[in-house]
Scaffold this motif. Sequence first.
Motif, mmCIF file in Angstrom:
data_model
loop_
_atom_site.group_PDB
_atom_site.id
_atom_site.type_symbol
_atom_site.label_atom_id
_atom_site.label_comp_id
_atom_site.label_asym_id
_atom_site.label_seq_id
_atom_site.Cartn_x
_atom_site.Cartn_y
_atom_site.Cartn_z
ATOM 1 N N GLN A 2 7.628 -2.600 0.167
ATOM 2 C CA GLN A 2 6.524 -3.490 0.524
ATOM 3 C C GLN A 2 6.074 -3.326 1.977
ATOM 4 N N SER A 5 4.720 0.315 2.899
ATOM 5 C CA SER A 5 3.497 0.613 2.164
ATOM 6 C C SER A 5 2.319 -0.222 2.642
ATOM 7 N N SER A 6 2.562 -1.497 2.885
ATOM 8 C CA SER A 6 1.458 -2.339 3.353
ATOM 9 C C SER A 6 1.012 -1.906 4.745
ATOM 10 N N GLU A 7 1.942 -1.476 5.577
ATOM 11 C CA GLU A 7 1.586 -0.980 6.911
ATOM 12 C C GLU A 7 0.765 0.299 6.817
ATOM 13 N N CYS A 9 -1.225 1.193 4.351
ATOM 14 C CA CYS A 9 -2.561 0.810 3.891
ATOM 15 C C CYS A 9 -3.363 0.156 5.011
ATOM 16 N N ARG A 10 -2.724 -0.691 5.785
ATOM 17 C CA ARG A 10 -3.392 -1.322 6.929
ATOM 18 C C ARG A 10 -3.831 -0.272 7.940
ATOM 19 N N ASP A 15 -7.239 -0.702 0.601
ATOM 20 C CA ASP A 15 -6.579 -1.695 -0.240
ATOM 21 C C ASP A 15 -5.121 -1.342 -0.486
ATOM 22 N N TYR A 16 -4.342 -2.368 -0.713
ATOM 23 C CA TYR A 16 -2.921 -2.229 -1.035
ATOM 24 C C TYR A 16 -2.792 -2.268 -2.554
ATOM 25 N N PRO A 18 0.098 -1.101 -4.868
ATOM 26 C CA PRO A 18 1.392 -0.494 -5.190
ATOM 27 C C PRO A 18 1.548 -0.274 -6.693
ATOM 28 N N ALA A 85 1.349 2.922 -2.148
ATOM 29 C CA ALA A 85 0.393 1.834 -2.372
ATOM 30 C C ALA A 85 -1.041 2.231 -2.038
#
Length: 117
Positions: A2, A5-7, A9-10, A15-16, A18, A85
């Motif tokens: 999490q 992957s979110s980092e 995408c940011r 978009d996130y 996964p 993601a």
Amino acid sequence: MQNDSSEICRRFGTDYMPPDLGEKVGIALGTLGNVPLHAVRLRPENGTCGWYIYCGEYSTDDDFYQPLHVEHLAERCPEIVPYLALPPGWRVLLAPNYEDVWFDGDISTASDHTEPS
């Protein structure tokens, strides 16, 4: 997965999205360990998350890719896990001390596993 992957995408302003751990990727298991690592995410369908991964040289052989559940990537190909993601249309190229991540609009709606030109 999490946080990394979110980092990612940011960082790339996307978009996130996964994949589910039970979904499958197409991965050329026989190429793991070669350089560079190539990954592309096509549109998910039929239980796949859309990711196709290989290392080194691409092949058009029918059996180049094998199915593998996302949950096994951490042990088989951990370097790709932070990028999973990224949504369809994204490509990743990794080598020692090298990262290239970009959106390829030509493949964002593709659904086959051939290497788009």
